[in-house]
Write a protein that holds these residues in place. Structure first.
Motif, PDB file in Angstrom:
ATOM      1  N   THR A 145       0.857  -1.185   0.000  1.00 55.86           N
ATOM      2  CA  THR A 145       0.000   0.000   0.000  1.00 55.86           C
ATOM      3  C   THR A 145       0.890   1.230   0.000  1.00 55.86           C
ATOM      4  N   ILE A 146       0.330   2.373  -0.397  1.00 56.50           N
ATOM      5  CA  ILE A 146       1.093   3.616  -0.419  1.00 56.50           C
ATOM      6  C   ILE A 146       0.230   4.747   0.133  1.00 56.50           C
ATOM      7  N   ILE A 147       0.886   5.800   0.595  1.00 55.29           N
ATOM      8  CA  ILE A 147       0.204   7.033   0.980  1.00 55.29           C
ATOM      9  C   ILE A 147       0.586   8.073  -0.059  1.00 55.29           C
ATOM     10  N   SER A 148      -0.400   8.505  -0.830  1.00 56.47           N
ATOM     11  CA  SER A 148      -0.144   9.396  -1.954  1.00 56.47           C
ATOM     12  C   SER A 148      -1.444  10.099  -2.316  1.00 56.47           C
ATOM     13  N   CYS A 149      -1.453  10.756  -3.456  1.00 51.41           N
ATOM     14  CA  CYS A 149      -2.655  11.427  -3.965  1.00 51.41           C
ATOM     15  C   CYS A 149      -3.303  10.510  -5.005  1.00 51.41           C
ATOM     16  N   ALA A 150      -4.538  10.100  -4.754  1.00 51.36           N
ATOM     17  CA  ALA A 150      -5.191   9.100  -5.595  1.00 51.36           C
ATOM     18  C   ALA A 150      -5.296   9.544  -7.052  1.00 51.36           C
ATOM     19  N   ILE A 151      -5.327  10.847  -7.301  1.00 51.50           N
ATOM     20  CA  ILE A 151      -5.462  11.349  -8.663  1.00 51.50           C
ATOM     21  C   ILE A 151      -4.301  10.913  -9.558  1.00 51.50           C
ATOM     22  N   ASP A 152      -3.170  10.575  -8.943  1.00 53.01           N
ATOM     23  CA  ASP A 152      -1.973  10.208  -9.713  1.00 53.01           C
ATOM     24  C   ASP A 152      -1.854   8.713  -9.990  1.00 53.01           C
ATOM     25  N   HIS A 153      -2.859   7.925  -9.599  1.00 49.42           N
ATOM     26  CA  HIS A 153      -2.732   6.470  -9.706  1.00 49.42           C
ATOM     27  C   HIS A 153      -3.983   5.866 -10.344  1.00 49.42           C
ATOM     28  N   GLU A 154      -3.774   4.891 -11.226  1.00 45.23           N
ATOM     29  CA  GLU A 154      -4.871   4.211 -11.909  1.00 45.23           C
ATOM     30  C   GLU A 154      -4.988   2.776 -11.402  1.00 45.23           C
ATOM     31  N   ASN A 155      -6.169   2.209 -11.589  1.00 41.80           N
ATOM     32  CA  ASN A 155      -6.435   0.815 -11.205  1.00 41.80           C
ATOM     33  C   ASN A 155      -6.165   0.577  -9.725  1.00 41.80           C
ATOM     34  N   VAL A 156      -6.661   1.498  -8.891  1.00 41.28           N
ATOM     35  CA  VAL A 156      -6.455   1.395  -7.453  1.00 41.28           C
ATOM     36  C   VAL A 156      -7.766   1.661  -6.720  1.00 41.28           C
ATOM     37  N   HIS A 157      -7.787   1.252  -5.459  1.00 38.94           N
ATOM     38  CA  HIS A 157      -8.807   1.687  -4.512  1.00 38.94           C
ATOM     39  C   HIS A 157      -8.110   2.526  -3.462  1.00 38.94           C
TER      40      HIS A 157
END
Length: 303
Positions: A145-157
């Motif tokens: 898992t990562i702590i980041s900004c969801a807008i920068d990642h695809e195919n994730v929850h």
């Protein structure tokens, strides 16, 4: 003879680096060992996977297709390991966490006590990386898992942890440093804004702010940390733009720090706990979000 997982890992390293020597260093083996494994892989499959030349190593068409499939296989293997580590809903064992360097040092220390009380068998393995690297390593299965900004990642929850605003920190002689209260977007016009390097979400946000306000993004200095940006601002190199989790934490330690809020919707980012949409750990990871969210609220409620 089937290709081994190790051989797949070596081939992916060649694809990523373009050189046998760099690939060997990346996977921590000697170059002759890596070359021998690739040659054995090619012999077992009966096809050339790598075109070797003095300029480096280039994948053949067959090699490119094998790398694409190998990435998927290795990611599934990592998910299989995760299932074995987390056989129950509660969190235990080693969890590989990637985190933005603009978040980790200011959030995780506040959350570790609560996390340990709730999940005494949990062991976090934490690594700070740029946004682009977090995404690559999450998708490759290197992070759970990562702590980041969801807008920068695809195919994730994801589970939203907090939304934070941005502040400016200016040199003592700058009018922005002498004033009080929020800074308007037009107040930034003509100023040179300091930011982290390319590949960070914060860099992209600050460039949007500069374009909207008529400010400039400094081309002379790109910081490697928020501390470095703040110190450069204090020395007159430009205006530091700092996220609220950092700015408020520093304001408590450094009473002389005059950080002023930017009053504009662009000056904001949303930070989430993120995992692959195929991850078998979804139920467990949702339980991790609560303590992290509570830790952020302790700081941000003072805004």
């Amino acid at each position: 003879m089937r290709p081994t997982l190790r051989q797949m890992q070596y081939l992916i390293a060649i694809a990523d680096t373009g050189k046998f020597g760099d690939a060997a260093r990346q996977v921590n083996v000697s170059q002759p060992s890596l070359s021998a494994q690739i040659a054995e892989m090619e012999a077992s499959l009966g096809v050339q996977l790598v075109e070797r030349s003095r300029r480096g190593a280039m994948l053949t068409i067959a090699g490119q297709e094998l790398v694409r499939r190998a990435r998927n296989i290795l990611r599934e293997v990592e998910d299989l390991k995760a299932v074995a580590r987390f056989g129950r809903a509660e969190l235990s064992g080693r969890l590989r966490l990637g985190v933005l360097p603009t978040v980790g040092p200011y959030l995780l220390p506040l959350a570790t006590g609560d996390l340990h009380r709730r999940f005494p068998e949990l062991r976090l393995s934490v690594r700070e990386e740029r946004t682009v690297d977090l995404d690559e390593h999450l998708q490759a299965g290197e992070f759970d898992t990562i702590i980041s900004c969801a807008i920068d990642h695809e195919n994730v929850h994801h589970e939203v942890l907090f939304s934070e605003r941005l502040y400016v920190c200016a040199p003592a002689e700058d009018p922005l440093s002498k004033g009080e209260g929020p800074v308007r977007l037009k107040d930034l016009k003509g100023h040179s804004l300091l930011t982290l390097g390319q590949g960070h979400r914060l860099n992209a946000i600050i460039r949007e702010l500069a374009a909207a306000s008529g400010a400039l993004v400094s081309t002379e200095y790109e910081g490697t940390s928020l501390d470095a940006i703040r110190l450069m601002a204090e020395m007159g190199a430009g205006i530091a733009v700092l996220p609220s989790l950092y700015a408020l934490s520093e304001a408590r330690r450094n009473k002389g720090l005059n950080a002023r809020l930017i009053d504009h919707p662009l000056a904001r980012r949303e930070v989430s706990l993120i995992w692959r949409d195929t991850s078998p750990l979804a139920a467990s990871l949702q339980g991790l979000a609560g303590p992290l969210r509570a830790a952020a609220e302790k700081v941000l409620r003072s805004e």
